[in-house]
Design a protein around this motif. Structure first.
Motif, PDB file in Angstrom:
ATOM      1  N   PRO A 194       0.828  -1.215   0.000  1.00  0.00           N
ATOM      2  CA  PRO A 194       0.000   0.000   0.000  1.00  0.00           C
ATOM      3  C   PRO A 194       0.855   1.255   0.000  1.00  0.00           C
ATOM      4  O   PRO A 194       0.514   2.252  -0.634  1.00  0.00           O
ATOM      5  CB  PRO A 194      -0.786  -0.095   1.308  1.00  0.00           C
ATOM      6  N   LEU A 195       1.988   1.199   0.686  1.00  0.00           N
ATOM      7  CA  LEU A 195       2.860   2.376   0.723  1.00  0.00           C
ATOM      8  C   LEU A 195       3.419   2.683  -0.658  1.00  0.00           C
ATOM      9  O   LEU A 195       3.384   3.828  -1.123  1.00  0.00           O
ATOM     10  CB  LEU A 195       3.997   2.144   1.721  1.00  0.00           C
ATOM     11  N   LEU A 196       3.935   1.642  -1.306  1.00  0.00           N
ATOM     12  CA  LEU A 196       4.520   1.874  -2.621  1.00  0.00           C
ATOM     13  C   LEU A 196       3.452   2.247  -3.633  1.00  0.00           C
ATOM     14  O   LEU A 196       3.676   3.075  -4.517  1.00  0.00           O
ATOM     15  CB  LEU A 196       5.292   0.633  -3.065  1.00  0.00           C
ATOM     16  N   PHE A 197       2.284   1.639  -3.488  1.00  0.00           N
ATOM     17  CA  PHE A 197       1.193   2.014  -4.385  1.00  0.00           C
ATOM     18  C   PHE A 197       0.846   3.490  -4.215  1.00  0.00           C
ATOM     19  O   PHE A 197       0.651   4.221  -5.190  1.00  0.00           O
ATOM     20  CB  PHE A 197      -0.033   1.155  -4.092  1.00  0.00           C
ATOM     21  N   LEU A 198       0.797   3.919  -2.957  1.00  0.00           N
ATOM     22  CA  LEU A 198       0.483   5.317  -2.670  1.00  0.00           C
ATOM     23  C   LEU A 198       1.467   6.251  -3.367  1.00  0.00           C
ATOM     24  O   LEU A 198       1.084   7.273  -3.957  1.00  0.00           O
ATOM     25  CB  LEU A 198       0.553   5.527  -1.151  1.00  0.00           C
ATOM     26  N   VAL A 199       2.734   5.873  -3.290  1.00  0.00           N
ATOM     27  CA  VAL A 199       3.766   6.714  -3.913  1.00  0.00           C
ATOM     28  C   VAL A 199       3.638   6.703  -5.426  1.00  0.00           C
ATOM     29  O   VAL A 199       3.717   7.746  -6.083  1.00  0.00           O
ATOM     30  CB  VAL A 199       5.166   6.221  -3.476  1.00  0.00           C
ATOM     31  N   MET A 200       3.449   5.526  -5.985  1.00  0.00           N
ATOM     32  CA  MET A 200       3.280   5.437  -7.443  1.00  0.00           C
ATOM     33  C   MET A 200       2.104   6.303  -7.875  1.00  0.00           C
ATOM     34  O   MET A 200       2.193   7.081  -8.814  1.00  0.00           O
ATOM     35  CB  MET A 200       2.991   3.985  -7.852  1.00  0.00           C
ATOM     36  N   TRP A 201       0.999   6.129  -7.179  1.00  0.00           N
ATOM     37  CA  TRP A 201      -0.212   6.841  -7.558  1.00  0.00           C
ATOM     38  C   TRP A 201      -0.016   8.349  -7.453  1.00  0.00           C
ATOM     39  O   TRP A 201      -0.362   9.098  -8.369  1.00  0.00           O
ATOM     40  CB  TRP A 201      -1.369   6.402  -6.674  1.00  0.00           C
ATOM     41  N   LYS A 202       0.551   8.740  -6.347  1.00  0.00           N
ATOM     42  CA  LYS A 202       0.770  10.167  -6.118  1.00  0.00           C
ATOM     43  C   LYS A 202       1.567  10.806  -7.255  1.00  0.00           C
ATOM     44  O   LYS A 202       1.288  11.933  -7.661  1.00  0.00           O
ATOM     45  CB  LYS A 202       1.522  10.346  -4.800  1.00  0.00           C
ATOM     46  N   HIS A 203       2.532  10.062  -7.776  1.00  0.00           N
ATOM     47  CA  HIS A 203       3.390  10.644  -8.802  1.00  0.00           C
ATOM     48  C   HIS A 203       2.974  10.270 -10.216  1.00  0.00           C
ATOM     49  O   HIS A 203       3.699  10.558 -11.163  1.00  0.00           O
ATOM     50  CB  HIS A 203       4.842  10.213  -8.572  1.00  0.00           C
ATOM     51  N   SER A 204       1.846   9.574 -10.347  1.00  0.00           N
ATOM     52  CA  SER A 204       1.444   9.239 -11.719  1.00  0.00           C
ATOM     53  C   SER A 204      -0.016   9.607 -11.956  1.00  0.00           C
ATOM     54  O   SER A 204      -0.317  10.680 -12.472  1.00  0.00           O
ATOM     55  CB  SER A 204       1.673   7.755 -12.000  1.00  0.00           C
ATOM     56  N   MET A 205      -0.920   8.762 -11.576  1.00  0.00           N
ATOM     57  CA  MET A 205      -2.325   9.038 -11.846  1.00  0.00           C
ATOM     58  C   MET A 205      -2.867  10.153 -10.954  1.00  0.00           C
ATOM     59  O   MET A 205      -3.790  10.862 -11.343  1.00  0.00           O
ATOM     60  CB  MET A 205      -3.167   7.778 -11.624  1.00  0.00           C
ATOM     61  N   GLY A 206      -2.319  10.289  -9.799  1.00  0.00           N
ATOM     62  CA  GLY A 206      -2.825  11.262  -8.843  1.00  0.00           C
ATOM     63  C   GLY A 206      -3.197  12.601  -9.451  1.00  0.00           C
ATOM     64  O   GLY A 206      -4.359  13.034  -9.371  1.00  0.00           O
ATOM     65  N   PRO A 207      -2.220  13.259 -10.094  1.00  0.00           N
ATOM     66  CA  PRO A 207      -2.515  14.593 -10.642  1.00  0.00           C
ATOM     67  C   PRO A 207      -3.637  14.587 -11.675  1.00  0.00           C
ATOM     68  O   PRO A 207      -4.237  15.622 -11.930  1.00  0.00           O
ATOM     69  CB  PRO A 207      -1.186  14.991 -11.289  1.00  0.00           C
ATOM     70  N   CYS A 208      -3.888  13.422 -12.269  1.00  0.00           N
ATOM     71  CA  CYS A 208      -4.917  13.370 -13.307  1.00  0.00           C
ATOM     72  C   CYS A 208      -6.301  13.042 -12.756  1.00  0.00           C
ATOM     73  O   CYS A 208      -7.292  13.221 -13.437  1.00  0.00           O
ATOM     74  CB  CYS A 208      -4.573  12.306 -14.350  1.00  0.00           C
ATOM     75  N   CYS A 209      -6.330  12.506 -11.543  1.00  0.00           N
ATOM     76  CA  CYS A 209      -7.589  11.973 -11.011  1.00  0.00           C
ATOM     77  C   CYS A 209      -8.053  12.739  -9.788  1.00  0.00           C
ATOM     78  O   CYS A 209      -7.835  12.281  -8.653  1.00  0.00           O
ATOM     79  CB  CYS A 209      -7.421  10.506 -10.645  1.00  0.00           C
ATOM     80  N   PRO A 210      -8.674  13.859  -9.985  1.00  0.00           N
ATOM     81  CA  PRO A 210      -9.128  14.614  -8.816  1.00  0.00           C
ATOM     82  C   PRO A 210     -10.143  13.816  -7.998  1.00  0.00           C
ATOM     83  O   PRO A 210     -10.397  14.122  -6.845  1.00  0.00           O
ATOM     84  CB  PRO A 210      -9.765  15.857  -9.431  1.00  0.00           C
TER      85      PRO A 210
END
Lengths: 235, 235, 235, 235
Positions: A194-210
């Motif tokens: 979950p931690l690594l997923f959080l980081v991946m998401w934050k730096h990839s899909m995050g900005p695109c998925c409000p």
DNA sequence: CATGAATGAGTGTTCATTCAT
DNA sequence: CATGAATGAACACTCATTCAT
């Protein structure tokens, strides 16, 4: 779009926009200049970190790194023979020590194993995951195929030590009878993923998925940790 | 961790993928031209999947895709108007269909909510995570920043539908009193993050880290699912 | 009609246009690199003007412009961010400046309105129509449909200012009672159309039709101007 | 922009969109088919005229011409060996006869020379300038440099005859004492240039410049003709 | 005759890397 | 040491033309 938006400038000029500190007192401040020289690699690495994290490896232009560091493009190549080497140097410079510090703090933790797990996860997030530096983890995973030796380096210096910290916490919980005798290696992944997923998401899909924005990472980590604690609980 | 499993064949392969259809009944077969025409999209999509997964979106050159499919660059653009469209077609062919199929199967599932969760996770892995196609998920996360359109497309076509499947399973468990009234959105992440982490790892660090080979993804998923089930359990 | 007059040199020329600045004072001259740098834009603009006039906008390849200027394709993009920008720079350098200069001279003109009209028309021809640069007007009209941005730019930077010059001259003639109260907009076209026709012809049919060679553009302009003056005369 | 705007179609299909008339009565209507074949070039030329006038030579794609004519791209090349040849054929097909008809009508005109001039100009506009066909004049002038033989053909077949019509009208005015003894060749240009300018403008800058839209061509032609008549007037 | 799938040379533009100064 | 002008190999995409069927 206005076609004359360039305001009439007849052509682009490459003239330096780099503001090099004017050494009006060259003779009385030689050290300043030397220090400056010595700082160059550091300034370049800092600029490169920012840009690599922000844009990724491929999309970061070396000229932009140089400009942000206040030097010319040619100077960058004086210190780093290629963009790839710059990238490697950035990773090497920015990931060690975080783990060591974490290990030291873990050693002083007082509390149950499940509290330790939750605390470690939250600390990992606050000290690394939530910071700019975590972009490196994303970046390494994203570019590992193109830089296998980098991936190796990262694994040795970062992943294994960090895993060991979690491993020992889990083992302690089992040894003390707090946790059931689960497979530690598998449970390790239940903690880390979950931690690594959080980081991946934050730096990839995050900005695109409000839509996912309302999720609070710490709250998620807490709930996940407690879910695990309940799941692992020997009682 | 045997994360590079793909039916045994590594997806990085240089062997010719030009598949001439075996003409067992030459006299009944349509014109050679027509036959090729019908095969083209499939051949191109297959080549594109291979290369996108192997090299990523940006690093894959359309000409290489065309060449691997045994046609010229121009021919590729005859079937797919742009590299992005090619990618979207690859996603539709290899990912979207899988989600739809999964949804259909979920609808027919008989069993408790916690059994459903575990079954979904395992199915997700077997039908998608363990295949070459899962490289798409890794690719999208890796390059989302550089190609926000693709990320958006993937989110709309894949992530949201897949998430909804899990969401409704969780909600069902809560509604039926099998699960506690946890925050569904957070729990969703607890379900998905190990799967996505597994895929990321397999397509990035995996090939570099033979040390994790002894971990069996399915075993991990099973244990994680049971951990969650226990953690969520209302009793 | 001697419409291809250009100071005797036809603008379609293959002779090298790379003009090494004559170093009469080698010792005083700046560094070779610096000197080249300063010369680049001018050399590129000159090469671009030649080729745009010779071949049109679409048919001119930027690499050919660069090569004619003695640099590589990449270097051109160092000075001009796009082909369109190169074109706009060519227009600014060769047309906009001419209009501005014309406006300044008009302001100082002493004489009747009809004399001013004739003088403006003749000046327009001598300073612009008869030169290579007038090929730009032909180019813009020829390719306006394919490059609406360029047409818009040309209209804003060249046509509108030039029209205003003529407009005010006509209005002055009317206000002073020298001309009848004609429709200024229509009369503007009566003034401009022969000039623009002359330019179109020179750069299109002209080279193909030696039969019209005996017509002297200046004589035509003079007669047309006087015809108009008589036609407009209030008396 | 919606990324799924293609509605999920997996790939482009080149399948013919050409609606070829279904010959249900092939055996009883053989002539129809033959006529159809004979019409092919005409239909292609018509489609080509439309598109060349609308988009210019470079921007017109042969496939679009073929599609509009209801045949395949390959068929077009069966009748015209190259795009350039198609272009030449279009011009040849669409410009003669207009002049001949004009000449016949001029011969029957009753009225003064100045009335004749104005009438000719207006007729030229109404019968040619205002129609789609006038796009050919624009096109020829625009592409004359790339097709010198085309320019030659156009000059011989169209320009010279048309000029002669105007020339004789002017000469008649002079001979009858209605006009001053001006230079006929120069005055010819004063008559023709506004017309040709109008056509050029209409097919180039016109669509881009709504500011000039309020100008009525016929009104302009009328005023210009009267201006010339006054200017030429012997009294 | 007619088709339309296939081609491949070409186009504007980018950017890591080099090197003369 | 430092510069920044110059390079040239790429790359996605287009389209007139060909040719097997």
């Amino acid at each position: 779009m206005r076609l004359d938006e360039d305001g009439g400038r007849p052509y682009i000029t490459n003239q330096s926009v780099i503001k090099k500190p004017v050494n009006t007192t060259e003779s009385i401040a030689p050290h300043k200049r030397e220090r400056r020289k010595q700082d160059r690699p550091g300034e370049l690495l800092e600029a490169a970190l920012d840009l690599f994290v922000e844009k990724g490896f491929a999309a970061t232009r070396v000229e932009e790194v140089a400009l942000r560091a206040g030097v010319s493009k040619g100077t960058l190549f004086l210190y780093f023979p290629s963009k790839e080497d710059l990238f490697k140097a950035v990773v090497r410079e920015n990931v060690v020590a975080t783990v060591a510090q974490g290990a030291a703090e873990v050693a002083q933790f007082k509390g149950s194993a499940s509290e330790l797990i939750e605390w470690m996860m939250l600390q990992w997030w606050r000290r690394y995951g939530a910071t700019k530096a975590s972009g490196i983890s994303k970046l390494v995973m994203s570019e590992a195929n193109n830089f296998p030796d980098l991936a190796d380096f990262f694994r040795t210096e970062v992943i294994i030590p960090a895993d060991n910290l979690v491993r020992s916490a889990l083992q302690r919980g089992i040894d003390l009878g707090e946790f059931r005798a689960v497979n530690v290696e598998l449970t390790l992944l239940s903690v880390m993923s979950p931690l690594l997923f959080l980081v991946m998401w934050k730096h990839s899909m995050g900005p695109c998925c409000p839509s996912h924005e309302q999720i609070d990472p710490e709250e998620f980590i807490s709930q996940h940790a407690r879910l695990l604690a309940r799941g692992l609980s020997a009682t």
